[in-house]
Write an enzyme that holds these catalytic residues in place. Structure first.
Site, PDB file in Angstrom:
ATOM      1  N   TYR A  14       0.821  -1.205   0.000  1.00  0.00           N
ATOM      2  CA  TYR A  14       0.000   0.000   0.000  1.00  0.00           C
ATOM      3  C   TYR A  14       0.865   1.270   0.000  1.00  0.00           C
ATOM      4  O   TYR A  14       0.606   2.221   0.759  1.00  0.00           O
ATOM      5  CB  TYR A  14      -0.950   0.005   1.206  1.00  0.00           C
ATOM      6  CG  TYR A  14      -1.658  -1.310   1.402  1.00  0.00           C
ATOM      7  CD1 TYR A  14      -2.493  -1.826   0.415  1.00  0.00           C
ATOM      8  CD2 TYR A  14      -1.473  -2.060   2.561  1.00  0.00           C
ATOM      9  CE1 TYR A  14      -3.132  -3.042   0.583  1.00  0.00           C
ATOM     10  CE2 TYR A  14      -2.105  -3.275   2.735  1.00  0.00           C
ATOM     11  CZ  TYR A  14      -2.932  -3.767   1.747  1.00  0.00           C
ATOM     12  OH  TYR A  14      -3.557  -4.972   1.917  1.00  0.00           O
ATOM     13  N   TYR A 142     -13.284  -6.724   5.397  1.00  0.00           N
ATOM     14  CA  TYR A 142     -12.046  -6.909   4.637  1.00  0.00           C
ATOM     15  C   TYR A 142     -11.681  -8.387   4.676  1.00  0.00           C
ATOM     16  O   TYR A 142     -11.647  -8.998   5.751  1.00  0.00           O
ATOM     17  CB  TYR A 142     -10.896  -6.082   5.221  1.00  0.00           C
ATOM     18  CG  TYR A 142      -9.571  -6.388   4.558  1.00  0.00           C
ATOM     19  CD1 TYR A 142      -9.256  -5.809   3.328  1.00  0.00           C
ATOM     20  CD2 TYR A 142      -8.679  -7.286   5.117  1.00  0.00           C
ATOM     21  CE1 TYR A 142      -8.056  -6.109   2.696  1.00  0.00           C
ATOM     22  CE2 TYR A 142      -7.478  -7.591   4.488  1.00  0.00           C
ATOM     23  CZ  TYR A 142      -7.173  -7.008   3.285  1.00  0.00           C
ATOM     24  OH  TYR A 142      -6.001  -7.317   2.651  1.00  0.00           O
ATOM     25  N   ASP A 243     -14.457 -15.771   8.542  1.00  0.00           N
ATOM     26  CA  ASP A 243     -13.073 -15.389   8.257  1.00  0.00           C
ATOM     27  C   ASP A 243     -12.398 -15.095   9.602  1.00  0.00           C
ATOM     28  O   ASP A 243     -12.508 -13.993  10.139  1.00  0.00           O
ATOM     29  CB  ASP A 243     -13.061 -14.163   7.348  1.00  0.00           C
ATOM     30  CG  ASP A 243     -11.651 -13.687   7.028  1.00  0.00           C
ATOM     31  OD1 ASP A 243     -10.704 -14.167   7.666  1.00  0.00           O
ATOM     32  OD2 ASP A 243     -11.524 -12.805   6.155  1.00  0.00           O
ATOM     33  N   LYS A 272      -2.565 -15.851   9.313  1.00  0.00           N
ATOM     34  CA  LYS A 272      -1.805 -14.883  10.099  1.00  0.00           C
ATOM     35  C   LYS A 272      -1.056 -15.540  11.252  1.00  0.00           C
ATOM     36  O   LYS A 272       0.123 -15.831  11.161  1.00  0.00           O
ATOM     37  CB  LYS A 272      -2.718 -13.766  10.620  1.00  0.00           C
ATOM     38  CG  LYS A 272      -3.122 -12.758   9.553  1.00  0.00           C
ATOM     39  CD  LYS A 272      -3.738 -11.526  10.167  1.00  0.00           C
ATOM     40  CE  LYS A 272      -4.175 -10.520   9.128  1.00  0.00           C
ATOM     41  NZ  LYS A 272      -3.086  -9.905   8.376  1.00  0.00           N
TER      42      LYS A 272
END
Length: 422
Positions: A14, A142, A243, A272
């Site tokens: 980003y 997200y 999620d 993660k």
């Protein structure tokens, strides 16, 4: 360290290549401390984007990789298997909400979401309802940066709005607004019920981040919303995908976000923290019914197979990380972090620049009134001896579980200082 080459040639997440954000060189890490190239030690409040659970340079995680590298670092998972993958599968089935007993080992969180979406669509092909191809989700969500995952991220306020013309059109309901510890408000009930009533015939699944919406705004909502969507999925014959990539393995004070509501999804994504922040690895778990439906589809097999699926090194360190989780110390660690965050961040609620203070588990959030300047705040945090990466209106921390009281106080004091100066 050639930081200038990095600035000129390496693309960071980003970040513009024309005017890149400043990058700080890291030469070593241990516990919750990062050593920068200039010799400064800073406390990592981000857990390397929420992935480091037990701290950096953990001896048991280090040893797991060292032991495995002398045996086999990688072997294709097509037609072959190995002990680390088998053991990891056993641990995931044992730890996950009861009913999730099939495990697909993926490369990353985004891939785990892609796998989950494909599972849901292929399941309905096997159940002779091929028209069920749409995915329902909520705004402010997200789920990753790949194309299928982008399609279920917030289409307007999310970071992927510029790709809208190239994405599959999915169905969005308003984001839940009921705070964590309050009864579900009628507006939330009506909004999600209407979405199911209008679209259930075309819905393959609903996907949502349980209890905490992460990169979409660090929003914390009522577990009763999860209970309701589980009921609606059952009523309308729609699969539920949770999620848990950011919320799994204790981050919210429960082992999984689903545990706040006592529900089991049909499909669940983890990533993660799966390897304790050491290597990229994720998993998509499903029920036997989902696996059976996929196997009954015209293809007869699930159509996905990453090259590095079930990588032995990654599975080995994931096993070591989950063994630490299974020892149970995380519960006291996260409870202590939560208590300290609630007490320490509370004064920020009185600052004019702060809109809201939110805490759940090891997550502490200051939502500011106005968007922050990431580059200048990162520099200020470095001066205060911590590593914090804000975004949008959010200044937040999610430290490793092994952080001690003094280290966490340093992080909290830094957040209070920056918020007061804003």
């Amino acid at each position: 360290m050639d930081i200038q080459f990095d600035k000129d040639h390496l693309w960071h997440p980003y970040t513009s290549m024309n005017n890149p954000l400043p990058c700080y060189g890291v030469v070593s890490a241990k516990g919750v401390q990062l050593e920068l190239e200039n010799g400064l030690q800073v406390i990592d409040g981000m857990s390397s984007w929420w992935s480091v659970l037990h701290g950096y340079n953990h001896p048991r995680l280090n040893q797991a990789i060292k032991d495995q590298v002398d045996k086999v670092s990688h072997v294709m998972f097509g037609g072959l298997t190995h002990e680390p993958a088998i053991e990891l599968g056993k641990k995931l089935v044992s730890l996950s909400p009861k009913g999730l007993d099939k495990v697909f080992l993926a490369d990353s969180g985004s891939v785990a979401v892609e796998v989950a979406l494909k599972m849901a669509i292929q399941y309905w092909q096997g159940r002779q309802q091929p028209q069920k191809t749409k995915i329902l989700t909520v705004l402010n969500g997200y789920h990753g940066d790949t194309f299928g995952a982008m399609a279920v991220c917030d289409p307007e306020n999310g970071m992927h709005s510029m790709f809208e013309g190239s994405l599959n059109k999915q169905i969005f309901a308003p984001a839940p607004i009921t705070p964590y510890n309050q009864p579900l408000c009628q507006q939330d009930i009506d909004n999600i019920t209407q979405a199911f009533n209008e679209h259930h015939n075309e819905l393959a699944a609903m996907i949502i981040e349980p209890v905490v919406q992460g990169a979409g705004g660090m929003r914390i909502y009522s577990p009763e919303y999860l209970t309701l969507i589980r009921q609606l999925c059952d009523k309308h014959n729609v699969l539920l995908i949770l999620d848990e990539i950011a919320t799994g393995f204790g981050r919210t004070g429960k082992l999984f976000g689903a545990d706040h509501a006592g529900i089991c999804p049909d499909i669940m994504c983890v990533g993660k923290t799966l390897t304790g922040g050491y290597m990229t690895l994720a998993a998509t778990l499903s029920t036997s019914e989902v696996a059976s439906g996929i196997s009954d589809s015209p293809a007869g097999v699930f159509m996905h197979g990453p090259t590095f699926m079930g990588n032995p090194l990654a599975c080995s360190v994931a096993n070591a990380s989950l063994e630490l989780i299974m020892e149970g110390h995380w519960q006291n660690q996260v409870a202590a972090i939560e208590s300290q965050l609630k007490l320490g961040l509370a004064p920020a609620a009185e600052f004019d620049a702060v809109a809201e203070v939110r805490v759940l588990g090891s997550i502490g959030v200051l939502e500011m009134v106005k968007p922050v300047d990431m580059a200048s705040l990162q520099k200020r945090f470095i001066e205060l001896g911590v590593w914090v990466r804000p975004f949008g209106k959010l200044i937040y921390i999610m430290p490793p579980y092994c952080i001690n009281e003094a280290e966490l106080n340093t992080l909290i004091d830094a957040l209070i200082t920056v918020a007061r100066e804003s």
